[in-house]
Enzyme design. Structure first.
Site, PDB file in Angstrom:
ATOM      1  CD1 TRP A 101      -2.993  -1.231  -0.281  1.00  0.00           C
ATOM      2  CD2 TRP A 101      -0.869  -1.631   0.292  1.00  0.00           C
ATOM      3  NE1 TRP A 101      -2.195  -0.959  -1.369  1.00  0.00           N
ATOM      4  CE2 TRP A 101      -0.897  -1.201  -1.050  1.00  0.00           C
ATOM      5  CE3 TRP A 101       0.359  -1.951   0.867  1.00  0.00           C
ATOM      6  CZ2 TRP A 101       0.264  -1.079  -1.820  1.00  0.00           C
ATOM      7  CZ3 TRP A 101       1.512  -1.830   0.101  1.00  0.00           C
ATOM      8  CH2 TRP A 101       1.456  -1.405  -1.231  1.00  0.00           C
ATOM      9  CG  ASP A 170      -3.229   2.410   4.965  1.00  0.00           C
ATOM     10  OD1 ASP A 170      -3.141   3.568   4.502  1.00  0.00           O
ATOM     11  OD2 ASP A 170      -2.669   1.421   4.450  1.00  0.00           O
ATOM     12  CE  LYS A 194      -0.346   4.716  -3.181  1.00  0.00           C
ATOM     13  NZ  LYS A 194      -0.622   3.795  -2.094  1.00  0.00           N
TER      14      LYS A 194
HETATM   15  C1  LIG Z   1       0.111   2.652  -1.534  1.00  0.00           C
HETATM   16  C2  LIG Z   1      -0.463   2.171  -0.267  1.00  0.00           C
HETATM   17  C3  LIG Z   1       0.354   1.690   0.767  1.00  0.00           C
HETATM   18  C4  LIG Z   1       1.856   1.588   0.643  1.00  0.00           C
HETATM   19  O1  LIG Z   1       2.402   2.847   0.672  1.00  0.00           O
HETATM   20  P1  LIG Z   1       3.971   3.107   0.792  1.00  0.00           P
HETATM   21  O2  LIG Z   1       4.001   4.576   1.082  1.00  0.00           O
HETATM   22  O3  LIG Z   1       4.576   2.728  -0.507  1.00  0.00           O
HETATM   23  O4  LIG Z   1       4.490   2.307   1.925  1.00  0.00           O
HETATM   24  C5  LIG Z   1      -0.259   1.301   1.934  1.00  0.00           C
HETATM   25  N1  LIG Z   1      -1.595   1.369   2.093  1.00  0.00           N
HETATM   26  C6  LIG Z   1      -2.401   1.814   1.121  1.00  0.00           C
HETATM   27  C7  LIG Z   1      -3.883   1.860   1.340  1.00  0.00           C
HETATM   28  C8  LIG Z   1      -1.866   2.231  -0.091  1.00  0.00           C
HETATM   29  O5  LIG Z   1      -2.674   2.681  -1.057  1.00  0.00           O
END
Ligand SMILES: *Cc1c(COP(=O)(O)O)cnc(C)c1O
Length: 360
Positions: A101, A170, A194
């Site tokens: 990511w 993030d 998540k």
């Molecule tokens: C799942 C995830 C993403 C991507 O998320 P989307 O909402 O599908 O864009 C980005 N960063 C992390 C840490 C993730 O776990």
């Protein structure tokens, strides 16, 4: 029958939240229609959104220095919004690369015309640890990290404190799983699917001081100041996702009793699973280095891909769902998001012991 859900994302939601959403589906809040059918400009949805924001703030202890906004486009859209707002053409910004990511976020910064640079990376080590030594650019507008690496099963426990700019994080796969010391951060965000609610919503907390520095030559739907000024309702927000996420915030506050309690429970869950891995005489092998292990995503391997295939198939049949690793790395992964119970993890650990007894 409800399964034990170890999906990496979308992940498990609390049973109580789903039950309440189901109860209110046809007639929400006395409006005679579902929350999805209500106008987002009407008083009921406005009040619901304000309450969700207030509860999110209460959970993390966010004071008036912070703005809270709700975006769409998942975590991935933040990969672009961050450099567009805070770096701009040629603007310098530092990234710490700890996996898939952050690699994507770095590339996106380039596409957006910024000038991102790596301040540290664990790529040489196949992303099995969190870096501890950083080479920061004193001119960096911000320092970007992924606080929990969903794919590799690593997590920051101590955040860098000597960064030249605000940390931008993030936190998609850990937001609201533990309390945070927010001092080094300028912006934190997470895609809801998540650990919070349905996909379609991204929760962003941003320091007003940083938001005030955002560039203004950015399209409206990508501009943090536009979201802040319009209370996240410049256009139609994802009302359903926001509503269910709001129910999760209330569940965390009232049923769990806040993030300290949540963190203790999450620690107990991951301790139990890591213990089972470490006690298996090498049959199960954790992929992350012990000091960098994630409390949220536990990644491990079996001796061989055939066995891993068998494990996935048999665990699924036993009602333990979502244990396959991310498609980019394979192996096994148990995501222990907030809604996964200690009992779910006990069932998994029992299954693992039995699987080893039969196949080991
Ligand atoms: C799942 C995830 C993403 C991507 O998320 P989307 O909402 O599908 O864009 C980005 N960063 C992390 C840490 C993730 O776990």
């Amino acid at each position: 029958m409800r399964v034990a859900n170890f999906n990496g994302g979308p992940g498990a939601l609390p049973r109580e939240v789903l039950e309440e959403a189901a109860r209110d589906l046809l007639d929400w809040n006395g409006t005679g229609m579902s929350v999805m059918e209500n106008s987002h400009r009407g008083p009921e949805v406005q009040a619901m959104a304000a309450e969700a924001e207030a509860d999110f703030r209460a959970l993390l202890g966010l004071n008036g220095d912070w703005a809270v906004i709700f975006c769409q486009g998942g975590a991935s859209l933040q990969f672009a919004m961050i450099p567009l707002n805070f770096a701009g053409p040629g603007g310098r910004c530092d990234y710490i690369n700890t996996g898939l990511w952050s690699t994507k976020a770095f590339k996106e910064a380039r596409i957006c015309g910024a000038n991102p640079r790596l301040a540290a990376s664990s790529e040489d080590d196949d992303f099995t640890h969190i870096p501890e030594v950083f080479d920061f650019d004193p001119e960096a507008k911000y320092v970007y990290i992924t606080s929990n690496n969903t794919v590799r099963g690593t997590q920051w426990s101590r955040f860098p404190h000597n960064a030249p700019g605000p940390l931008v994080a993030d936190m998609s796969s850990e937001l609201l799983s533990r309390p945070l010391d927010l001092r080094p951060f300028g912006l934190i965000y997470g895609g809801a699917q998540k650990n919070i609610g349905p996909a379609g919503l991204t929760v962003v907390a941003i320091r007003r001081e940083l938001a005030d520095k955002a560039r203004l030559d950015v399209p409206s739907m990508l501009s943090y100041p536009v979201y802040i000024k319009n209370q996240s309702m410049y256009n139609t927000p994802p009302v359903w996702s926001l509503y269910v996420s709001g129910l999760t915030f209330k569940w965390l506050l009232n049923t769990v009793g806040g993030l300290n309690n949540m963190a203790a429970l999450n620690q107990a869950k991951s301790d139990l699973l890591y213990q089972a891995i470490d006690d298996s005489q090498g049959y199960y092998r954790g992929t992350a280095r012990p000091g960098s292990r994630s409390v949220m995503n536990v990644t491990y391997r079996l001796p061989g891909e055939e066995l891993e295939k068998k494990f996935k198939k048999e665990s699924q049949a036993a009602g333990l769902v979502g244990l396959g690793g991310h498609r980019s790395v394979g192996g096994l992964r148990a995501s222990l998001y907030n809604a996964v119970t200690l009992d779910d993890v006990r069932r998994l650990v029992d299954f693992m012991a039995e699987f080893q007894r039969v196949n080991g």
